[in-house]
Design a protein around this motif. Structure first.
Motif, PDB file in Angstrom:
ATOM      1  N   ALA A 142       0.594   4.085  -2.965  1.00  0.00           N
ATOM      2  CA  ALA A 142       0.161   5.450  -2.678  1.00  0.00           C
ATOM      3  C   ALA A 142       1.163   6.473  -3.204  1.00  0.00           C
ATOM      4  O   ALA A 142       0.791   7.461  -3.848  1.00  0.00           O
ATOM      5  N   ALA A 167       1.192   6.552  -6.982  1.00  0.00           N
ATOM      6  CA  ALA A 167       0.010   7.250  -7.499  1.00  0.00           C
ATOM      7  C   ALA A 167       0.214   8.756  -7.474  1.00  0.00           C
ATOM      8  O   ALA A 167      -0.193   9.464  -8.409  1.00  0.00           O
ATOM      9  N   LYS A 193      -7.788  10.168  -6.670  1.00  0.00           N
ATOM     10  CA  LYS A 193      -7.771  11.070  -5.513  1.00  0.00           C
ATOM     11  C   LYS A 193      -6.652  12.111  -5.646  1.00  0.00           C
ATOM     12  O   LYS A 193      -6.854  13.302  -5.388  1.00  0.00           O
ATOM     13  N   CYS A 194      -5.473  11.631  -6.026  1.00  0.00           N
ATOM     14  CA  CYS A 194      -4.334  12.552  -6.179  1.00  0.00           C
ATOM     15  C   CYS A 194      -4.587  13.550  -7.301  1.00  0.00           C
ATOM     16  O   CYS A 194      -4.266  14.740  -7.179  1.00  0.00           O
ATOM     17  N   GLY A 212      -9.932   6.105  -7.228  1.00  0.00           N
ATOM     18  CA  GLY A 212      -8.939   5.288  -6.553  1.00  0.00           C
ATOM     19  C   GLY A 212      -7.758   6.138  -6.138  1.00  0.00           C
ATOM     20  O   GLY A 212      -7.866   7.362  -6.002  1.00  0.00           O
ATOM     21  N   ARG A 213      -6.608   5.511  -5.952  1.00  0.00           N
ATOM     22  CA  ARG A 213      -5.417   6.245  -5.491  1.00  0.00           C
ATOM     23  C   ARG A 213      -5.038   7.371  -6.446  1.00  0.00           C
ATOM     24  O   ARG A 213      -4.838   8.513  -6.035  1.00  0.00           O
ATOM     25  N   PRO A 219       0.806  -1.236   0.000  1.00  0.00           N
ATOM     26  CA  PRO A 219       0.000   0.000   0.000  1.00  0.00           C
ATOM     27  C   PRO A 219       0.834   1.278   0.000  1.00  0.00           C
ATOM     28  O   PRO A 219       0.454   2.265  -0.634  1.00  0.00           O
TER      29      PRO A 219
END
Length: 245
Positions: free
Chosen positions: A93, A96, A130-131, A126-127, A89
């Motif tokens: 993250a 991403a 969101k970014c 998703g990751r 994870p």
């Protein structure tokens, strides 16, 4: 403290940068398969050329070598200890965030008038999605994000974005100046857009079908190899030490 010899398979600039970073940390790096190799570091994802490539490498390595990389699901690795970055994870993250930053850079380079008040559609919460939404909002864009879950759309509204359904995205695609897909499934099989629209495909599997789509997959390794390489090096060391603890 790490002890061993790492074979770095230099298939792209990000892995070369990762090898340099690991060497700077004092780890023993080699670029040639040998009997004293304890760990192998592959590109991420690892096997764009198939199992034949992997078999060729493994043939010259000891049977107890630890294989690290991404998408390590080859049947040839069944008997090996593996470390898959794409199951971690923390790595996902950070990767991403780099991907989103590179994508926004591409969009800004292609827009003559910038992102301020620009209508942008992000497919997927998703990751990467969101970014992307965070960076696009910071740039002043008018952001809509298509998400399947009602709870995700509610969160989007709470964060100042317009949360819409996938079906609404299909119906409204032509109103957006920029479209960024992060969903690895065909969500827009028929894509009608503005003539000057900027369209980026970021998902591992295509989610859109239409003209003028920019293949923007694998951006960290292509556009930010130094940052990507440092992330790979840090992740390798962390996961290896965790596995050996």
């Amino acid at each position: 403290m790490f002890h061993g010899t790492i074979l770095c398979v230099q298939r792209n600039e990000a892995i070369r940068r990762a090898a340099q970073k690991l060497a700077e940390m004092g780890l023993h790096i080699t670029y040639t398969a040998a009997p004293d190799v304890t760990h192998m570091l592959l590109p991420i994802p690892s096997f764009p050329t198939g199992d034949e490539y992997l078999a060729h490498i493994l043939a010259d390595l000891p049977d107890d070598v630890i294989v690290s990389g991404g998408n390590l699901n080859s049947p040839l690795l069944t008997a090996y200890h593996t470390i898959d970055f794409l199951q971690d994870p923390d790595y996902l993250a950070e990767n991403a965030a780099i991907t989103a930053k590179c994508a926004v850079q591409i969009v800004e380079e292609k827009l003559s008038d910038g992102l301020q008040d620009c209508s942008v559609l992000v497919l997927g919460w998703g990751r990467i999605g969101k970014c992307l939404c965070r960076l696009l909002q910071q740039a002043g864009a008018d952001v809509a994000c298509a998400a399947r879950k009602g709870s995700d759309r509610a969160m989007l509204h709470a964060l100042g974005c317009r949360g819409i359904t996938i079906e609404e995205a299909r119906l409204e695609a032509s109103r957006y100046r920029v479209i960024l897909n992060t969903i690895p499934a065909m969500v827009l099989p028929v894509l009608t857009t503005q003539p000057e629209a900027v369209i980026l495909e970021l998902a591992s599997k295509p989610g859109m079908c239409g003209d003028h789509i920019v293949d923007a997959r694998g951006l960290p390794g292509k556009m930010a190899p130094a940052e990507s390489g440092e992330l790979i090096a840090r992740t390798f060391l962390r996961l290896v030490l965790e596995k050996e603890a």
